[in-house]
Design an enzyme around this catalytic site. Sequence first.
Site, PDB file in Angstrom:
ATOM      1  CG  HIS A 152      78.553  39.329  37.004  1.00  0.00           C
ATOM      2  ND1 HIS A 152      77.218  39.123  36.728  1.00  0.00           N
ATOM      3  CD2 HIS A 152      78.701  40.678  37.094  1.00  0.00           C
ATOM      4  CE1 HIS A 152      76.599  40.286  36.658  1.00  0.00           C
ATOM      5  NE2 HIS A 152      77.467  41.245  36.888  1.00  0.00           N
ATOM      6  CG  ASP A 392      72.908  42.160  62.657  1.00  0.00           C
ATOM      7  OD1 ASP A 392      73.939  41.580  63.049  1.00  0.00           O
ATOM      8  OD2 ASP A 392      71.997  42.528  63.425  1.00  0.00           O
TER       9      ASP A 392
END
Length: 446
Positions: A152, A392
Site C-alpha cells: 500500500h 479475465d
Amino acid sequence: MKTTFTRASIIQPAEPTWNGVMALSELDQVGAVSHVPTIYFYSPPPADTDFYRTVSSSLSEVLVYFYPLAGRLRRLDGSRLEIDCNANGAPVVEVEYDCDMEELGYLTPSPEFYDLLPKIDYSFPIEEIPILLVQVTKFRCGGVSLGVMISHAVVDGQSAFHFTTEWARMARGEPIEQPPFLDRRILRAGEPPLTQPRSDPLAYSTPPLIIGETTTVKEKKKETTFAILKISDAQVQTLKNRANENWTENKNCPRPYTRFEVIAAQIFRSSCRARRHVYNQPTGLTITVDVRNRMNPRLPRKFFGNAVVDVVVEAISGEVVENQLSFTAGKIRETIQGVTCDYVNSTIDYLKCLEDLSPLQDFPKNDGEEPFYGNPVMGVVSWIGLPLGGKDFGFGEEIYMAPDLGALDPDGNSRIIPAPDGGIDVAVCMHTEYMADFKKFFYEDM
C-alpha cells in the site's frame, strides 16, 4: 486443509526498464504501508491450459509498464520510504489445496483464505521484501484462485485495480489500453514543503479513548470477528429515502444524500448503538477520500500511486444515536466537502515537516505497538466506482473476488463493496461482543 507447494518463479519485466530511485509522495508513506491482499476465484480452466504459466508470462509483460512493482522499497531517515526501481521482480508461487472451492466456502471469507495468499515475513529488512507477490492455488475440483499482495506504500485501490485490469488484458493477448502515469512529483514527491501548515490534520491526531480509560490496551485485547452484511438494491433505496425524506435543495445541501453517504452513516450509527457508548462519548468516523478529481488541475486519469487522504467525521456518540440518519449523513458530506486542493496541499506540507513518520504508519511490527483505530472510532473505505470485476486472464472472468481481508483484521474497519447482483456488501470487523447487536441495528431500519 493441506497445501502442497508445486513451483515458483521470480518474474521480472520482459524488457529493460528505467533503473533508479523513485521518490514517494507523503500520501504514499502514511497509514497502511504493508501489503493489501485480493483474491480472485475462477472456474476450472480448460485441461490443456496452464493458469500459472499464463499469469507469469503476462505479468512479465505488464511489468514493463508498471515497473515500480518489480522494485523494492528502501527506508530513509525518519521512517520515510522510496522505491528502488531495480527490476528485482515479483515472486509467483503455485500451490495445490487439498479441498474443493465449495468445501472452502469461497463465497464467505474466513481465516482459511490466508492459505490462498503468498506469505510475507516482515521481520526481514524492507529492502528485501517484494512490493508485489502472487500465488496461484489449484483446488481439487479443478478451480483456481489468484492471490495478489501489493504494498500500500506504492499504490492505492484505484491504482491496484488498474494494474490487475491491464495485467488480465495482456494475458488475453491484448495490448495495454491505459498505461500508468508514474511521475509522483505531481503530488510534490521529493520536494520541500511550500508553507508551514497552519494546523495538524485531524486524521493524524490521536483518536479518542473510551471514557474512563487512559490507554487502548483493554480494547486491543478484545476478540474480534469479521462479517459481510449484504444489502439489496431495494434496501439501499430504503436507506436513501429515509435520509432524504425531509431534503429540500439549498446551497448547503444541493443534492440528495448518496448511496455511500447513507450506508456510511448507517455503519456509524449502528456501531455507536452496538458498542453502548455513554451519551457524551467522543467518537469519529474515518473516511478515505480519493483526491484525483479534487486537485487543481486534476491528476492524470491513470495516476499510479496513492492519491487518497483520510478525514475524520467528529461526533458525540449520543448525538449520532438520537438524531435521524440525515444528521450523520450531513456530517459525512460536510467533512468530505472540506477535502479541497488547498486541504490536500496543507496535509502534504504537514507531513513533510514531520521529523518522523513512523507514528503515522500502520506496518506490521514485532513490538505490538501498531496504532489502534477501533472502539470508540469506526473507519470506512468505499470501493464503489473501482474497477473490481472482469479480471479475465483468458479463461473467463472470476466467479468471486474476496475483499481486502488484511485491512479488516482490526476492530472498527469496514469496506463498502459493490456486489455482482447490484446490491452492496458491507465487510466489517468488530469486537465479537458487539457484532450481533451491530447486525441487528444495521438492518432494522431497512
